[in-house]
Scaffold this active site. Structure first.
Site, short mmCIF file in Angstrom:
data_model
loop_
_atom_site.label_atom_id
_atom_site.label_comp_id
_atom_site.label_asym_id
_atom_site.label_seq_id
_atom_site.Cartn_x
_atom_site.Cartn_y
_atom_site.Cartn_z
N THR A 2 -20.69 -9.49 -7.46
CA THR A 2 -19.77 -8.69 -7.38
C THR A 2 -18.38 -9.77 -7.27
OG1 THR A 2 -20.95 -7.37 -5.93
CG2 THR A 2 -18.79 -7.38 -5.19
N ARG A 57 -27.28 4.80 -6.02
CA ARG A 57 -27.24 4.08 -4.75
C ARG A 57 -25.91 3.24 -4.50
NH1 ARG A 57 -25.74 -1.50 -4.25
NH2 ARG A 57 -26.73 -2.58 -2.35
N VAL A 58 -25.37 3.44 -3.26
CA VAL A 58 -24.22 3.02 -3.09
C VAL A 58 -24.35 1.83 -2.13
CG1 VAL A 58 -21.74 3.23 -2.10
CG2 VAL A 58 -22.82 4.99 -3.56
N GLY A 59 -23.60 0.54 -2.08
CA GLY A 59 -23.68 -0.44 -1.45
C GLY A 59 -22.67 -0.59 -0.41
N ASP A 60 -22.18 -1.81 0.14
CA ASP A 60 -21.13 -2.02 1.08
C ASP A 60 -19.58 -1.79 0.45
OD1 ASP A 60 -22.10 -4.51 -0.37
OD2 ASP A 60 -20.46 -5.54 0.71
N THR A 99 -19.42 -10.05 -0.03
CA THR A 99 -20.60 -10.05 -1.06
C THR A 99 -21.62 -10.08 -0.58
OG1 THR A 99 -21.05 -10.84 -3.27
CG2 THR A 99 -19.94 -12.34 -2.03
N GLY A 100 -22.90 -9.70 -1.17
CA GLY A 100 -24.17 -9.67 -0.77
C GLY A 100 -25.08 -8.58 -0.76
N GLY A 107 -25.85 -5.10 -0.07
CA GLY A 107 -25.06 -3.91 0.65
C GLY A 107 -25.86 -3.21 1.81
#
Ligand code: ASP
Length: 308
Positions: free
Chosen positions: A183, A211-214, A233-234, A236
């Site tokens: 990211t 899918r949605v991360g952070d 970053t990482g 989520g």
């Protein structure tokens, strides 16, 4: 606002936890675009967004043109966000067919809403004048093929998640091509002492459709306020459970040095979970990650520091 604040313009950029320091040059170019924008009279938000656009266009980072392919090998879903200390807030989630999701996130900040997702986000992008764009890089095609091999084998593609879970919950139109996650982000401070953050990602792989991360979630992947700005970053799914960006912001707002806050934030996670943080406060800046993470930091005086 505290007294004796320094307002030296500054931009920090990361290229994703799990990336390679060989890609620091793209972060340096992005940071110098941000600094140029500040020198030209742009705000912290203009600088953070310009930096992220440069990373989205680079093609080597998992954002914009370099975004990871979904498990069906053809869909690209991207998330992006912006926020600043004057109240601007905008994000997009699961957006397809745009070149620069961060610019759409910035445009969302001008609507009555803060987050648009999926088809609605793409339709909004078209009405806001962003043309349709869908390109899959050769690099992402290769990465996808490798991922398919991992998913078909015995190695785990996501820490703590059985490969078969993706086949079991499959929600793409086409059948799975197997049998049984980098990211970008930028934080900026302008000469008036305003802070901003901008983030963009192609998501993590493997993931189910939708899918949605952070990255587009306020307080998780990003946060900016009067005391600073934080980009994360990482993985989520782990980051959202810790509200990591706001947690780190609160630590610096309470007086913790930025580097200590970044280190402490990374230490919240077990080693197998990729995580990286960049932090810019009123007096200092910090960055930490438990994986290699492309990074650059530049000040208005162009005294360049690379990495920590
Ligand atoms: N945080 C992003 C996500 O989980 C991925 C990343 O930072 O590499 O979507």
């Amino acid at each position: 606002m505290q007294q004796n604040d320094t307002h030296e313009p500054m931009v920090l950029v990361h290229g994703g936890a799990g990336g390679s320091r060989d890609q620091d040059d793209g972060c340096q170019l992005a940071a110098s675009n941000g600094i140029d924008r500040l020198r030209g009279g742009g705000t912290a938000l203009d600088a953070a967004v310009d930096a992220v656009v440069a990373m989205e266009d680079d093609g080597r980072y998992n954002a914009g043109s370099g975004s990871v392919l979904c498990l069906d090998g053809r869909t690209v879903e991207m998330d992006a966000s912006i926020m600043d200390s004057t109240g601007a807030l905008g994000a997009v989630a699961c957006i397809q067919r745009v070149k620069n999701p961060v610019l759409v996130a910035q445009a969302v900040a001008g609507t009555p809403h803060w987050l648009l997702a999926g088809d609605g986000a793409e339709r909004f992008a078209r009405t806001a004048g962003f043309p349709s764009h869908h390109e899959i890089s050769a690099r992402q095609r290769d990465k996808h093929e490798k991922l398919m091999r991992t998913l078909s084998g015995t190695g785990q593609a996501t820490p703590g998640v059985a490969n078969r879970a993706f086949a079991q919950h499959w929600n793409y139109d086409t059948p799975p091509a197997f049998k049984p996650c980098d990211t970008v982000g930028a934080v900026a401070r302008d000469a008036q002492g305003r802070f901003a953050v901008a983030c963009s990602t192609g998501g993590s792989a493997p993931s189910l459709l939708g899918r949605v991360g952070d990255t587009p979630i306020i307080g998780s992947g990003f946060y900016a306020g009067e005391q600073g700005a934080v980009a994360v970053t990482g993985i989520g799914e782990h980051i959202v459970r810790r509200l990591l960006a706001h947690t780190v912001y609160q630590w610096i707002a309470d007086g913790m040095p930025a580097q200590e806050a970044a280190d402490k934030g990374v230490a919240l996670f077990p080693d197998e979970i990729d995580v990286g943080i960049i932090v810019l406060g009123r007096r200092d800046a910090g960055s930490a990650s438990n994986r290699e993470m492309p990074f650059a930091q530049m000040s208005g005086q162009m005294s360049e520091q690379v990495g920590k």
